[in-house]
Scaffold this motif. Sequence first.
Motif, PDB file in Angstrom:
ATOM      1  N   LEU A   1       7.784  50.486  39.093  1.00 21.64           N
ATOM      2  CA  LEU A   1       7.942  51.669  38.235  1.00 21.64           C
ATOM      3  C   LEU A   1       6.782  51.785  37.249  1.00 21.64           C
ATOM      4  O   LEU A   1       6.243  52.859  37.027  1.00 21.64           O
ATOM      5  CB  LEU A   1       9.271  51.605  37.470  1.00 21.64           C
ATOM      6  CG  LEU A   1      10.552  51.763  38.308  1.00 21.64           C
ATOM      7  CD1 LEU A   1      11.790  51.547  37.447  1.00 21.64           C
ATOM      8  CD2 LEU A   1      10.605  53.137  38.967  1.00 21.64           C
ATOM      9  N   ARG A   2       6.368  50.639  36.666  1.00 22.71           N
ATOM     10  CA  ARG A   2       5.243  50.660  35.708  1.00 22.71           C
ATOM     11  C   ARG A   2       3.965  51.074  36.408  1.00 22.71           C
ATOM     12  O   ARG A   2       3.182  51.878  35.886  1.00 22.71           O
ATOM     13  CB  ARG A   2       5.056  49.283  35.064  1.00 22.71           C
ATOM     14  CG  ARG A   2       6.124  48.957  34.060  1.00 22.71           C
ATOM     15  CD  ARG A   2       5.758  47.700  33.265  1.00 22.71           C
ATOM     16  NE  ARG A   2       6.935  47.238  32.537  1.00 22.71           N
ATOM     17  CZ  ARG A   2       7.557  46.094  32.783  1.00 22.71           C
ATOM     18  NH1 ARG A   2       7.109  45.261  33.710  1.00 22.71           N
ATOM     19  NH2 ARG A   2       8.619  45.757  32.098  1.00 22.71           N
ATOM     20  N   GLY A   3       3.748  50.517  37.601  1.00 21.41           N
ATOM     21  CA  GLY A   3       2.542  50.845  38.367  1.00 21.41           C
ATOM     22  C   GLY A   3       2.472  52.331  38.666  1.00 21.41           C
ATOM     23  O   GLY A   3       1.414  52.964  38.514  1.00 21.41           O
ATOM     24  N   ALA A   4       3.605  52.903  39.068  1.00 23.83           N
ATOM     25  CA  ALA A   4       3.648  54.336  39.390  1.00 23.83           C
ATOM     26  C   ALA A   4       3.354  55.166  38.149  1.00 23.83           C
ATOM     27  O   ALA A   4       2.681  56.193  38.219  1.00 23.83           O
ATOM     28  CB  ALA A   4       5.027  54.698  39.944  1.00 23.83           C
ATOM     29  N   ARG A   5       3.808  54.704  36.993  1.00 27.29           N
ATOM     30  CA  ARG A   5       3.574  55.439  35.757  1.00 27.29           C
ATOM     31  C   ARG A   5       2.087  55.429  35.393  1.00 27.29           C
ATOM     32  O   ARG A   5       1.530  56.451  35.011  1.00 27.29           O
ATOM     33  CB  ARG A   5       4.410  54.851  34.620  1.00 27.29           C
ATOM     34  CG  ARG A   5       4.255  55.612  33.322  1.00 27.29           C
ATOM     35  CD  ARG A   5       5.354  55.284  32.334  1.00 27.29           C
ATOM     36  NE  ARG A   5       5.509  53.846  32.196  1.00 27.29           N
ATOM     37  CZ  ARG A   5       6.636  53.196  32.450  1.00 27.29           C
ATOM     38  NH1 ARG A   5       7.701  53.848  32.825  1.00 27.29           N
ATOM     39  NH2 ARG A   5       6.705  51.894  32.314  1.00 27.29           N
ATOM     40  N   VAL A   6       1.462  54.256  35.528  1.00 30.84           N
ATOM     41  CA  VAL A   6       0.030  54.162  35.217  1.00 30.84           C
ATOM     42  C   VAL A   6      -0.747  55.135  36.098  1.00 30.84           C
ATOM     43  O   VAL A   6      -1.586  55.897  35.616  1.00 30.84           O
ATOM     44  CB  VAL A   6      -0.473  52.703  35.415  1.00 30.84           C
ATOM     45  CG1 VAL A   6      -1.988  52.635  35.362  1.00 30.84           C
ATOM     46  CG2 VAL A   6       0.134  51.796  34.355  1.00 30.84           C
ATOM     47  N   LEU A   7      -0.438  55.156  37.396  1.00 27.31           N
ATOM     48  CA  LEU A   7      -1.117  56.064  38.320  1.00 27.31           C
ATOM     49  C   LEU A   7      -0.890  57.521  37.937  1.00 27.31           C
ATOM     50  O   LEU A   7      -1.799  58.336  37.954  1.00 27.31           O
ATOM     51  CB  LEU A   7      -0.615  55.843  39.748  1.00 27.31           C
ATOM     52  CG  LEU A   7      -1.214  54.659  40.489  1.00 27.31           C
ATOM     53  CD1 LEU A   7      -0.646  54.580  41.891  1.00 27.31           C
ATOM     54  CD2 LEU A   7      -2.738  54.770  40.533  1.00 27.31           C
ATOM     55  N   HIS A   8       0.356  57.813  37.561  1.00 27.69           N
ATOM     56  CA  HIS A   8       0.697  59.187  37.203  1.00 27.69           C
ATOM     57  C   HIS A   8      -0.105  59.646  35.989  1.00 27.69           C
ATOM     58  O   HIS A   8      -0.655  60.746  35.967  1.00 27.69           O
ATOM     59  CB  HIS A   8       2.192  59.294  36.911  1.00 27.69           C
ATOM     60  CG  HIS A   8       2.587  60.643  36.384  1.00 27.69           C
ATOM     61  ND1 HIS A   8       2.893  61.696  37.210  1.00 27.69           N
ATOM     62  CD2 HIS A   8       2.680  61.119  35.120  1.00 27.69           C
ATOM     63  CE1 HIS A   8       3.168  62.751  36.471  1.00 27.69           C
ATOM     64  NE2 HIS A   8       3.051  62.423  35.202  1.00 27.69           N
ATOM     65  N   VAL A   9      -0.177  58.777  34.969  1.00 25.53           N
ATOM     66  CA  VAL A   9      -0.892  59.150  33.748  1.00 25.53           C
ATOM     67  C   VAL A   9      -2.371  59.373  34.062  1.00 25.53           C
ATOM     68  O   VAL A   9      -2.981  60.332  33.609  1.00 25.53           O
ATOM     69  CB  VAL A   9      -0.715  58.069  32.647  1.00 25.53           C
ATOM     70  CG1 VAL A   9      -1.630  58.328  31.463  1.00 25.53           C
ATOM     71  CG2 VAL A   9       0.740  58.028  32.195  1.00 25.53           C
ATOM     72  N   LYS A  10      -2.937  58.496  34.893  1.00 24.61           N
ATOM     73  CA  LYS A  10      -4.354  58.639  35.240  1.00 24.61           C
ATOM     74  C   LYS A  10      -4.595  59.928  36.020  1.00 24.61           C
ATOM     75  O   LYS A  10      -5.568  60.634  35.776  1.00 24.61           O
ATOM     76  CB  LYS A  10      -4.803  57.444  36.089  1.00 24.61           C
ATOM     77  CG  LYS A  10      -5.139  56.243  35.236  1.00 24.61           C
ATOM     78  CD  LYS A  10      -5.721  55.139  36.075  1.00 24.61           C
ATOM     79  CE  LYS A  10      -5.963  53.922  35.190  1.00 24.61           C
ATOM     80  NZ  LYS A  10      -6.049  52.713  35.990  1.00 24.61           N
ATOM     81  N   SER A  11      -3.699  60.234  36.966  1.00 14.83           N
ATOM     82  CA  SER A  11      -3.927  61.406  37.803  1.00 14.83           C
ATOM     83  C   SER A  11      -3.715  62.690  37.015  1.00 14.83           C
ATOM     84  O   SER A  11      -4.193  63.750  37.401  1.00 14.83           O
ATOM     85  CB  SER A  11      -3.008  61.383  39.026  1.00 14.83           C
ATOM     86  OG  SER A  11      -1.678  61.581  38.595  1.00 14.83           O
ATOM     87  N   ALA A  12      -2.996  62.587  35.881  1.00 13.46           N
ATOM     88  CA  ALA A  12      -2.745  63.783  35.082  1.00 13.46           C
ATOM     89  C   ALA A  12      -3.960  64.153  34.221  1.00 13.46           C
ATOM     90  O   ALA A  12      -4.014  65.230  33.641  1.00 13.46           O
ATOM     91  CB  ALA A  12      -1.522  63.563  34.202  1.00 13.46           C
ATOM     92  N   LEU A  13      -4.951  63.245  34.128  1.00 16.32           N
ATOM     93  CA  LEU A  13      -6.138  63.535  33.327  1.00 16.32           C
ATOM     94  C   LEU A  13      -6.988  64.574  34.059  1.00 16.32           C
ATOM     95  O   LEU A  13      -7.139  64.535  35.276  1.00 16.32           O
ATOM     96  CB  LEU A  13      -6.950  62.264  33.097  1.00 16.32           C
ATOM     97  CG  LEU A  13      -6.206  61.173  32.326  1.00 16.32           C
ATOM     98  CD1 LEU A  13      -6.989  59.875  32.335  1.00 16.32           C
ATOM     99  CD2 LEU A  13      -5.917  61.612  30.906  1.00 16.32           C
TER     100      LEU A  13
END
Length: 429
Positions: A360-372
């Motif tokens: 879940l944490r890994g998916a969140r990190v990816l999500h935040v990065k892709s939202a930039l």
Amino acid sequence: MAEVNQAGGCAHPIRLQGVVLDRVNGELVDSGILVPCKDRRAAVCPSCSRLYQADAWQLVAAGIRGGKGVSPDVVDHPQLFVTLTAPSFGPVHSRSRLAGSDRPCRPRRGGGTCAHGLPVSCHRRHAEGDPLLGEPLCAACFDYRGAVLWNAHLPRLWERTSLELYREVARVRHMSTRELRGVARLSYMKVVEFQRRGLVHLHLVIRADGKDGPSVPPPPWIDAAALMDAVTSAVTRAGVAVPVVSGTRLTRASWGVEHDLRVLAPGDDGDSTAIAAYVAKYATKTADGSPWLAHPIRSAAQMERLELRPHILRLVRAAWILGQRKDLGSLRLQAHAHTLGYTGQFSSKSLRFSTTFGVLRGARVLHVKSALAEPGETDGRPDYDGAWRYAGRGYVHAEAYRLADSLFEASSRAPRHLDTTSTTTSTSS
Ligand SMILES: [Zn+2]
Ligand SMILES: [Zn+2]
Ligand SMILES: [Zn+2]
């Protein structure tokens, strides 16, 4: 503000120092960053614990209704929500309610007193928040050593119970547990709740799968009713021997007589949402809900400075004193005095129950990065996957603490739903 943003609003961030690549001029520079503490306890860090709670919610919900990589077929597998309790170690003041109204705490016809001259009954109707709740009617009658030893043996008691559970399910079909494991798996997620009387309860979601896990149904004869019967028998049978200790009658740790078993209705979203929220809430508590018991106690002097309810302090002291005994060394009771003797995890799950906190944490990190918006743009938080070293605790500027506090307060006041979007939005808030 930049510091608070970098630490994701954490109350006590960790400072790391390391050599990083400066993205603007391409040079290596010695740099410091602040990363969130990721503490699960609300009493330690409200902000990080809220994120943990949201992740715990996702974990339980995915185990009940699928999603986050768990097969959606799990909704049709038999599932139970179970609460297991501790036995009594002496009467305590409690809140008793019937049909929405408060009832007397402990009415005893004829009253009477205990060996220490204190009344054995209490006719008060304790309201929520009454400081007497969870305090014993007589502290001298309460078996503090027994309570601590029971908490300490809970992990073993659960281990035994889960073995008995397999045995009970198998018994109906005259199978060995080994044969059963060849056709079915029992998965669970459990979380502990410290009651006001200082004893640990377990809340569990138990699910039956086929032998290859969530995507395969169990054999049709393992239905909710069969699972229910098996849990009831396993809970009644399970017990572990407790070393003989003077001052307590406890020689065997077993479950209290009150347990609560509920079948989860397949596909009932209300059910899964409520139970996930219930389990997630307990995942962020310390033993008494206060910051005093957030960390292990290091000395008897430190123990005496703790600002705790008298009953909780007596349990901590009992654990500390029992922890000096060589024959109880394996229980490490001094190291667990702050958890009132309990030696296990606050929440845990079997391998195949659901996804993991790490995923879940890994998916969140990816999500935040892709939202930039732009590649190479940062959200103020550099990548900290490199060779960083610990450089201390806390914000550099004192004002940042107040800012983190008020940001958390402000976000708590906003309407908030623990739905699928909350784990991703709260990182960037
Ligand atoms: Zn934190
Ligand atoms: Zn009372
Ligand atoms: Zn007494």
